[in-house]
Design a protein around this motif. Structure first.
Motif: not given
Length: 539
Positions: A233-242, A477-481
């Motif tokens: 899984l990842s974290n709150l903002c999706q930038e962590i991979c541990l 933390s990859a945002d899209y628009y």
């Protein structure tokens, strides 16, 4: 008394480095807007509070005791200012409990308890928040994807928490080939089949409606990493991979026996970011060294919940040195987000100097980490599109101080303070009103930022993120628009959403974060993102 930013920066630097040359240089880097630090570091340090762990990632198992430990960790780490990423590897509704004498209630009540756990405490300047991860193969997948939707009945809806769907390359291929996938319960038993595209459509619908249903590709997360243990899984903002593992019970977590080592693991990552808009290529090595050393020092000072937690925290020593100000850097060099080769070269330089810094700390006498593939380099597994230019082989198999080093996060409020466009993102407008607890904060984008987020295609953005991901050992933390008014009927066709999702997955991007919608409603959206990420992984 009124304190200038310079005095505050000097106090923070001295608290972390002592009265040293490193402290002075770090203070200059903070004041000059070259290094961003997380809010927990700014809120603490000078008062002796070194709760500087930005991100906490938790796994709960399939027992009453293990679920209880995970919930306990969620509220404890919220109190310590961390943002929470959590998963519950438990049974689904209707599954047997106690050899069939009881039927399981499923994940909904467990998720509800987790949501309450992170809402118990404030974090000085914000409240707690969590992202709950579940598998695309979960028997309850269709229900889970609707928990955040405003169409879901109130007695079922859990919309104050964010969600992330974990998938793998097999699911991606099933989507491309329009095949069915087999759902499986936590014990691995088959629970029926569903068309992969139906699951993806439900995910993309929920994501389009709420903007805050995310995803993580576990195949990519476990391939492009130095870790040996699995990432789920990842974290709150999706930038962590541990890597994480569930604790058995409270004694497993808090066992005071000297030398006791638990199999359970809560993952931690400490963050900082380099503002590439204000850092010259000639000084990048020194700024990266300061950032890595600063966060490594903070790990030494971070209070742990128990000996078992402290052991894993110090053994992993995971860092996330992000990149911020990319839009400004591109504008300053007359580049656009479509110039992925240039972005990839920047990301290569960033990771190279961060790794060099971590290796330098070992040469200075700090102990190296273990538990990783020590010969791993990002050039081995990344989706590079141009040949590397740095001397990577000189770094191979050299001991490093930190397991992982890079994780571009969303540095929203700190980006305003440091006059830098937010993270890797394009600017949304020339002037943006960001919401905060103290009212709206006006941010004026640098004049060089001529490319607007709404005009950068999500396929272009995905490839730009992929260029950074190729030299990132964690995630982004990859945002899209999205601008729905540009499509017939004011609605983005599902075919477009599916195509963009596949392009991002094929580009090697491990995760997707916010889906931002420009609805031209007088500015409500432009005020949204300032407090969107309430957890501590925001810089």
């Amino acid at each position: 008394p009124v304190e200038t930013p310079h005095v505050g920066a000097l106090g923070i630097a001295i608290a972390i480095h002592g009265v040293t040359d490193d402290a002075f240089r770090m203070c200059c880097a903070i004041v000059g807007g070259k290094i961003n630090l997380p809010t927990p570091v700014l809120n603490g340090c000078r008062n002796g509070d070194f709760d500087s762990i930005s991100c906490s990632v938790i796994t709960g198992g399939d027992t009453v005791d293990s679920i209880g430990v995970a919930e306990h960790l969620a509220y404890k780490m919220t109190a310590k200012k961390a943002g929470i990423g959590i998963e519950m590897r438990t049974r689904s509704a209707g599954d047997d409990v106690k050899n069939g004498r009881i039927k399981h209630l499923g994940k909904h009540p467990i998720y509800a308890a987790g949501d309450k756990a992170v809402k118990m405490f404030t974090q000085v300047s914000r409240g707690g928040s969590a992202t709950m991860t579940f598998s695309c193969y979960d028997p309850e997948i269709m229900m889970l994807l609707k928990l955040k939707s405003q169409r879901t009945p109130l007695d079922v809806r859990l919309d104050k928490m964010d969600y992330s769907m974990a998938y793998d390359d097999a699911f991606l291929e099933a989507v491309i080939r329009d095949q069915e996938v087999e759902l499986k319960n936590v014990q691995g038993k088959p629970a029926g089949t569903v068309k992969a595209r139906d699951i993806l459509k439900a995910f993309l619908t929920a994501r389009a409606e709420t903007g805050r249903v995310y995803c993580i590709n576990l195949s990519e997360a476990n391939r492009h990493t130095p870790f040996i243990d699995p990432i789920t899984l990842s974290n709150l903002c999706q930038e962590i991979c541990l890597p994480t593992k569930p604790f058995k019970d409270m004694l497993d977590l808090y066992n005071p026996t000297p030398g006791y080592v638990s199999e359970g693991e809560i993952a931690f990552c400490s963050l900082a970011a380099i503002n590439v808009y204000k850092v010259d290529e000639a000084e990048y090595e020194d700024i990266a060294y300061l950032a890595v050393k600063t966060v490594d020092n903070l790990i030494d000072r971070a209070p742990a919940l128990s000996p078992a937690v402290a052991h894993k925290l110090q053994a992993r020593r995971s860092l996330g040195i992000g990149i911020t100000g990319l839009a400004g850097w591109l504008g300053e060099h007359s580049l656009r987000y479509a110039d992925t080769a240039s972005i990839e070269a920047l990301a290569e330089r960033h990771y190279y100097w961060c790794l060099k810094a971590s290796q330098r700390l070992v040469l200075e006498g700090r102990a190296p980490v273990s538990g990783i593939s020590e010969d791993w380099l990002p050039i081995d597994t990344g989706h590079q599109t141009v040949p590397p230019t740095m001397d990577w082989e000189s770094l191979r198999e050299e001991p490093r101080r930190n397991s992982v080093l890079v994780a571009p996060m969303p540095p929203a409020s700190r980006a305003v303070f440091r006059d830098a466009p937010n993270g890797l993102y394009p600017v949304r407008d020339s002037v943006i009103a960001k919401a905060s607890r103290y009212g709206l904060i006006k941010y004026i984008a640098p004049a060089v930022c001529t490319e607007r987020a709404w005009d950068v295609g999500n396929d272009v953005l995905a490839r730009a993120y992929g260029a950074v991901q190729s030299y990132t050992d964690q995630a982004i933390s990859a945002d899209y628009y999205v601008t729905p008014s540009r499509y017939p009927g004011g609605k983005v066709p599902m075919s477009v959403l599916i195509k963009e999702w596949v392009i991002a997955a094929k580009a090697g991007v491990k995760t997707m974060y916010y889906s931002n919608t420009n609805d031209f409603n007088g500015g409500a959206f432009s005020q949204q993102n300032g407090e969107g990420c309430d957890g501590a992984c925001k810089l």
